[in-house]
Design a protein around this motif. Structure first.
Motif, mmCIF file in Angstrom:
data_model
loop_
_atom_site.group_PDB
_atom_site.id
_atom_site.type_symbol
_atom_site.label_atom_id
_atom_site.label_comp_id
_atom_site.label_asym_id
_atom_site.label_seq_id
_atom_site.Cartn_x
_atom_site.Cartn_y
_atom_site.Cartn_z
ATOM 1 N N ARG A 1 0.842 -1.223 -0.131
ATOM 2 C CA ARG A 1 -0.077 0.032 0.064
ATOM 3 C C ARG A 1 0.882 1.146 -0.082
ATOM 4 N N ASN A 2 0.841 1.865 -1.092
ATOM 5 C CA ASN A 2 1.716 2.927 -1.436
ATOM 6 C C ASN A 2 1.022 4.269 -0.823
ATOM 7 N N ARG A 3 1.753 5.468 -0.795
ATOM 8 C CA ARG A 3 1.145 6.925 -0.558
ATOM 9 C C ARG A 3 0.254 6.803 0.610
ATOM 10 N N LEU A 4 0.597 5.969 1.774
ATOM 11 C CA LEU A 4 -0.507 5.824 2.893
ATOM 12 C C LEU A 4 -0.538 7.379 3.604
ATOM 13 N N GLN A 5 -1.698 7.425 3.908
ATOM 14 C CA GLN A 5 -1.901 9.034 4.556
ATOM 15 C C GLN A 5 -2.148 8.713 5.962
ATOM 16 N N TYR A 6 -1.891 9.553 6.814
ATOM 17 C CA TYR A 6 -2.218 8.933 8.250
ATOM 18 C C TYR A 6 -3.506 9.681 8.713
ATOM 19 N N ARG B 1 -12.590 1.097 3.791
ATOM 20 C CA ARG B 1 -13.242 0.288 2.878
ATOM 21 C C ARG B 1 -12.042 -0.435 1.996
ATOM 22 N N VAL B 2 -11.078 0.433 1.586
ATOM 23 C CA VAL B 2 -10.278 -0.359 0.481
ATOM 24 C C VAL B 2 -9.489 -1.621 1.463
ATOM 25 N N SER B 3 -9.250 -1.034 2.612
ATOM 26 C CA SER B 3 -8.357 -2.024 3.334
ATOM 27 C C SER B 3 -9.170 -3.471 3.754
ATOM 28 N N ASP B 4 -10.479 -3.381 4.109
ATOM 29 C CA ASP B 4 -11.207 -4.419 4.280
ATOM 30 C C ASP B 4 -11.311 -5.398 2.951
ATOM 31 N N ALA B 5 -11.525 -4.611 1.816
ATOM 32 C CA ALA B 5 -11.916 -5.554 0.480
ATOM 33 C C ALA B 5 -10.406 -6.252 0.108
ATOM 34 N N LEU B 6 -9.331 -5.427 0.585
ATOM 35 C CA LEU B 6 -8.026 -6.249 0.265
ATOM 36 C C LEU B 6 -7.762 -7.349 1.280
ATOM 37 N N THR B 7 -8.169 -7.199 2.506
ATOM 38 C CA THR B 7 -8.213 -8.254 3.361
ATOM 39 C C THR B 7 -8.835 -9.426 2.907
ATOM 40 N N GLN B 8 -10.135 -9.159 2.218
ATOM 41 C CA GLN B 8 -10.922 -10.224 1.644
ATOM 42 C C GLN B 8 -10.478 -10.971 0.568
ATOM 43 N N LEU B 9 -9.683 -10.110 -0.437
ATOM 44 C CA LEU B 9 -9.118 -10.571 -1.523
ATOM 45 C C LEU B 9 -8.016 -11.412 -1.352
ATOM 46 N N ALA B 10 -7.004 -10.795 -0.123
ATOM 47 C CA ALA B 10 -5.865 -11.562 -0.082
ATOM 48 C C ALA B 10 -6.060 -12.863 0.279
ATOM 49 N N LYS B 11 -7.115 -13.346 1.082
ATOM 50 C CA LYS B 11 -7.402 -14.797 1.272
ATOM 51 C C LYS B 11 -7.955 -15.494 0.069
ATOM 52 N N ARG B 12 -8.492 -14.900 -0.614
ATOM 53 C CA ARG B 12 -9.097 -15.612 -1.956
ATOM 54 C C ARG B 12 -7.996 -15.815 -2.903
ATOM 55 N N VAL B 13 -7.163 -14.832 -2.996
ATOM 56 C CA VAL B 13 -6.117 -14.937 -4.042
ATOM 57 C C VAL B 13 -4.671 -15.013 -3.801
ATOM 58 N N GLY B 14 -4.555 -15.130 -2.383
ATOM 59 C CA GLY B 14 -3.097 -15.591 -1.836
ATOM 60 C C GLY B 14 -2.130 -14.410 -2.117
ATOM 61 N N PHE B 15 -2.290 -13.156 -1.540
ATOM 62 C CA PHE B 15 -1.353 -12.201 -1.527
ATOM 63 C C PHE B 15 -1.197 -11.789 0.146
ATOM 64 N N ARG B 16 0.171 -11.330 0.084
ATOM 65 C CA ARG B 16 0.312 -10.459 1.530
ATOM 66 C C ARG B 16 0.065 -9.217 1.268
ATOM 67 N N ILE B 17 -0.318 -8.297 2.540
ATOM 68 C CA ILE B 17 -0.558 -6.907 2.313
ATOM 69 C C ILE B 17 0.519 -6.324 3.294
ATOM 70 N N ILE B 18 1.255 -5.346 2.714
ATOM 71 C CA ILE B 18 2.213 -4.717 3.469
ATOM 72 C C ILE B 18 2.112 -3.140 3.604
ATOM 73 N N PRO B 19 2.570 -2.510 4.508
ATOM 74 C CA PRO B 19 2.416 -1.070 4.321
ATOM 75 C C PRO B 19 3.778 -0.503 3.481
ATOM 76 N N GLY B 20 3.623 0.378 2.604
ATOM 77 C CA GLY B 20 4.691 0.903 1.864
ATOM 78 C C GLY B 20 5.148 2.456 2.407
ATOM 79 N N LEU B 21 5.539 3.310 1.431
ATOM 80 C CA LEU B 21 5.999 4.491 1.725
ATOM 81 C C LEU B 21 4.474 5.170 2.059
#
Ligand SMILES: Nc1ncnc2c1ncn2[C@@H]1O[C@H](COP(=O)(O)OP(=O)(O)OP(=O)(O)O)[C@@H](O)[C@H]1O
Ligand SMILES: [Mg+2]
Length: 263
Positions: A177-182, A190-210
């Motif tokens: 996740r790039n260009r994170l704002q604080y 919402r984007v974060s929740d959707a990512l978590t759901q999709l991560a399980k389905r297609v098998g990626f990890r989510i990490i914080p970027g810059l």
């Protein structure tokens, strides 16, 4: 092209969506690894924009101009757009490298697909936006629940199958996740929740970027990153915070330590 546990660790930055931060992140990862003393090769497949190639050219010019030694990855751009050229550069840059960092263009591109298949770590940067999310998954317009993966997820899924069959390697797919704002925004959750759901389905990890910072846009002409403190002199608080988030990003990437060099 050697692959396997003792070969060069290949890190590919890919997302068919343009402008998500592939080149910026790739350069920072390459320099952070070189600063740790690793041998790093960088292959820029975006022969039109050449952002990473130009960043590193600017860096070499800064070294020359100021006489300051800086950690310097070896880099090349895939200019001839042939398969033979790709293989030659891939072999040349990985030959004596612990890591090979490959930046790809933000569009559908045959060499980006090849690179994805050769990745040990495949990093897909994206911004917190359903516009960026759309390439990897679709959501219900009312509930924001993921309805199905999109074509890009399917493509990576296929690349992983091919690779697993070829040499048994599981490509570590990392959604960064790039260009994170604080500021906590509802859209971000919402984007974060959707990512978590999709991560399980297609098998990626989510990490914080810059994080979203002006500094990442300003360092390009000199080819510097905020870990080049020698070239900066004293650092402001923003630089210190930026360095910290770069460190956290590197830790979250969880790259293997370089294999010891045989004497
Ligand atoms: N963390 C950040 N903070 C502020 N600006 C950023 C950040 N990351 C990237 N940018 C800016 O966003 C723009 C796009 O970034 P970048 O060129 O790295 O993306 P890209 O995915 O490589 O794009 P393309 O698909 O066109 O190759 C650039 O202007 C860059 O300076
Ligand atoms: Mg780019």
């Amino acid at each position: 092209m050697p692959t396997g546990p003792n070969a060069t660790h290949v890190i590919v930055f890919a997302n068919e969506k343009g402008g998500t931060g592939k080149s910026t992140t790739a350069v920072h990862v390459a320099i952070a690894l070189a600063a740790k003393g690793a041998r790093v090769g960088v292959l820029d497949l975006d022969h039109r924009q050449r952002t990473v190639g130009r960043y590193l050219d600017n860096r070499a010019a800064t070294v020359k101009r100021t006489g300051t030694e800086l950690p310097m990855p070896e880099h090349a751009t895939h200019t001839d757009q042939t398969e033979a050229g790709f293989e030659r550069l891939f072999d040349q840059l990985s030959e004596n490298a612990d890591y090979l960092v490959i930046d790809t263009p933000g569009r559908d591109d045959p060499f980006a697909r090849t690179a994805a298949m050769l990745a040990d770590t495949l990093v897909t940067p994206m911004n917190d936006s359903f516009v960026d999310f759309d390439l990897i998954g679709q959501v219900d317009p009312e509930t924001y629940k993921v309805t199905r993966p999109s074509f890009y997820s399917e493509m990576i899924w296929d690349a992983r199958k091919v690779r697993a069959k070829a040499d048994g390697t599981t490509i570590d797919w990392v959604l960064l996740r790039n260009r994170l704002q604080y500021v906590e925004a509802r859209n971000m959750r919402r984007v974060s929740d959707a990512l978590t759901q999709l991560a399980k389905r297609v098998g990626f990890r989510i990490i914080p970027g810059l994080g979203e910072r002006v500094i990442y846009r300003e360092l390009f002409p000199a080819g510097l990153t905020m870990i080049d403190s020698k070239a900066f002199g004293s650092m402001g608080l923003a630089h210190v915070a930026a360095r910290q988030e770069l460190r956290e990003m590197m830790a979250a990437l969880a790259l293997p330590e370089p294999a010891p060099v045989a004497a």
